[in-house]
Design a protein around this motif. Structure first.
Motif, short mmCIF file in Angstrom:
data_model
loop_
_atom_site.label_atom_id
_atom_site.label_comp_id
_atom_site.label_asym_id
_atom_site.label_seq_id
_atom_site.Cartn_x
_atom_site.Cartn_y
_atom_site.Cartn_z
N PRO A 17 0.80 -1.23 0.00
CA PRO A 17 0.00 0.00 0.00
C PRO A 17 0.83 1.28 0.00
CG PRO A 17 -0.90 -1.58 1.56
CD PRO A 17 0.40 -2.14 1.08
N HIS A 18 1.88 1.31 0.79
CA HIS A 18 2.65 2.55 0.88
C HIS A 18 3.55 2.74 -0.34
CE1 HIS A 18 1.02 3.06 4.84
NE2 HIS A 18 1.30 1.79 5.08
N ARG A 50 -2.36 -6.80 -5.02
CA ARG A 50 -2.90 -6.53 -3.70
C ARG A 50 -1.96 -7.10 -2.63
NH1 ARG A 50 -5.18 -3.00 -5.37
NH2 ARG A 50 -7.38 -2.75 -5.90
N PRO A 51 -1.87 -6.43 -1.48
CA PRO A 51 -1.03 -6.94 -0.39
C PRO A 51 -1.67 -8.15 0.27
CG PRO A 51 -2.27 -5.02 0.35
CD PRO A 51 -2.56 -5.17 -1.13
N ALA A 52 -0.88 -8.85 1.09
CA ALA A 52 -1.41 -10.02 1.81
C ALA A 52 -2.50 -9.61 2.80
CB ALA A 52 -0.28 -10.73 2.53
N ARG A 53 -2.39 -8.44 3.35
CA ARG A 53 -3.39 -7.90 4.26
C ARG A 53 -3.81 -6.52 3.76
NH1 ARG A 53 -1.30 -8.50 10.36
NH2 ARG A 53 -3.48 -7.96 10.78
N PRO A 54 -5.09 -6.18 3.87
CA PRO A 54 -6.13 -6.86 4.62
C PRO A 54 -6.70 -8.10 3.92
CG PRO A 54 -7.05 -4.98 3.49
CD PRO A 54 -5.57 -4.92 3.26
N ALA A 88 -9.23 3.27 -4.76
CA ALA A 88 -9.46 4.44 -5.63
C ALA A 88 -8.18 4.89 -6.33
CB ALA A 88 -10.05 5.59 -4.81
N ILE A 89 -7.02 4.67 -5.70
CA ILE A 89 -5.75 4.96 -6.39
C ILE A 89 -5.70 4.18 -7.69
CG2 ILE A 89 -3.23 4.80 -6.30
CD1 ILE A 89 -3.47 4.90 -3.22
N ASP A 90 -5.98 2.87 -7.59
CA ASP A 90 -5.91 2.02 -8.78
C ASP A 90 -6.99 2.37 -9.79
OD1 ASP A 90 -3.67 0.44 -8.13
OD2 ASP A 90 -4.89 -0.84 -6.83
N LEU A 91 -8.18 2.74 -9.32
CA LEU A 91 -9.25 3.10 -10.25
C LEU A 91 -8.85 4.31 -11.09
CD1 LEU A 91 -12.36 2.65 -7.93
CD2 LEU A 91 -11.84 1.31 -9.98
N ALA A 92 -8.25 5.31 -10.46
CA ALA A 92 -7.84 6.50 -11.22
C ALA A 92 -6.68 6.19 -12.16
CB ALA A 92 -7.45 7.62 -10.24
N VAL A 93 -5.71 5.42 -11.68
CA VAL A 93 -4.55 5.09 -12.51
C VAL A 93 -4.97 4.21 -13.68
CG1 VAL A 93 -2.33 3.88 -12.55
CG2 VAL A 93 -2.88 5.41 -10.66
N ASP A 94 -5.85 3.25 -13.43
CA ASP A 94 -6.32 2.38 -14.51
C ASP A 94 -7.09 3.18 -15.55
OD1 ASP A 94 -6.82 -0.61 -15.34
OD2 ASP A 94 -8.78 0.37 -15.49
N LEU A 95 -7.88 4.15 -15.11
CA LEU A 95 -8.60 5.01 -16.05
C LEU A 95 -7.63 5.73 -16.98
CD1 LEU A 95 -11.26 6.40 -16.97
CD2 LEU A 95 -10.91 8.04 -15.14
N VAL A 96 -6.54 6.23 -16.42
CA VAL A 96 -5.53 6.92 -17.23
C VAL A 96 -4.81 5.95 -18.16
CG1 VAL A 96 -3.30 8.08 -17.09
CG2 VAL A 96 -5.16 8.81 -15.61
N GLY A 97 -4.34 4.83 -17.60
CA GLY A 97 -3.55 3.90 -18.40
C GLY A 97 -4.35 3.19 -19.46
#
Length: 263
Positions: A17-18, A50-54, A88-97
């Protein structure tokens, strides 16, 4: 020169995540500095890393959050919101890419800015969780938040119609009451964070509404009728009142869009 598509794919394939948060903000800096060619020339992954957690659970398996102002309940709410911002980070980046090559540079400017905002929101919420003795990943999270991206991966108009104009707009409806609950519990720090996120999300919904309208104009479509058709065909849920009409209006999402087909 690296391309916009390559940089977006790299963010999506970052699991931690970070590290993803830093990568999204790095993408925004590289774009602003002119270090990325405006080409979306590589395939985006079907699902981001995706990370192992959550632990990700189906909606029916998610533990019910207690209402009220207990610290445990507030931590659960903040964790759920942190997960939304992380996705939401991925949603915005995927929209761009995925779709950035179909639009002018201003579209990329807006949505890379949204990705950077979502990364900042995630950081604020995770920091607050740590102040309260928790952290992102400490609790299970909703597994279905990427479904809207999967359902709209073939159509930029559908993606704009569903993600910012339905899902993020729903956040405008519910966030003010959440802020009030945190304030009533004496948690002004969290309330201020959520208020900041709320104001940013109005801009995000507006970006979706503006670019949806511009693309419809370009294609000769009626924007409201097209939105109705896409929501009915691509969104699995229902549009449920009450609506925050004033915030939606500030975002350009007027009642002619949602009032007619609300359940």
């Amino acid at each position: 020169m690296a391309t916009l598509g390559e940089a977006a794919r790299a963010v999506l394939l970052t699991a931690d995540p970070h590290a993803k948060r830093r990568a999204a903000r790095g993408l925004a800096r590289a774009w602003r500095r002119g270090e990325l060619a405006h080409r979306c020339d590589v395939a985006m992954p079907d699902r981001p890393a995706r990370p192992a957690r959550p632990e990700l659970l189906a909606p029916a398996q998610m533990p019910r959050r207690r209402k009220g102002g207990s610290e445990r309940g507030r931590i659960a709410m903040l964790h759920a919101l942190a997960h939304i911002e992380f996705v939401a980070i991925d949603l915005a980046v995927d929209l761009v890419g995925r779709f950035g090559g179909e639009f002018p540079r201003g579209f990329v400017d807006d949505w890379i800015g949204v990705a950077a905002d979502e990364a900042m929101h995630f950081a604020l919420l995770d920091r607050r969780l740590r102040q309260l003795g928790s952290f992102y990943g400490d609790l299970p999270a909703h597994a279905g938040l990427w479904e809207a991206a999967e359902a709209t991966r073939d159509d930029a108009l559908a993606r704009l119609a569903i993600v910012p104009m339905v899902l993020e707009a729903r956040g405008l409806d519910v966030t003010p009451a959440t802020v009030d609950r945190f304030r009533a519990a004496g948690d002004e720090v969290s309330a201020k964070i959520l208020s900041r996120i709320y104001n940013d999300e109005i801009r995000h919904v507006r970006a979706g509404t503006v670019w949806f309208g511009q693309k419809c104009d370009e294609l000769g479509f009626n924007a409201v009728e097209t939105w109705h058709a896409l929501v009915k065909s691509r969104f699995r849920g229902a549009l449920k009142p009450p609506f925050n009409d004033s915030a939606r209006a500030r975002a350009g999402l007027t009642q002619e869009y949602y009032a007619v087909i609300a359940s």
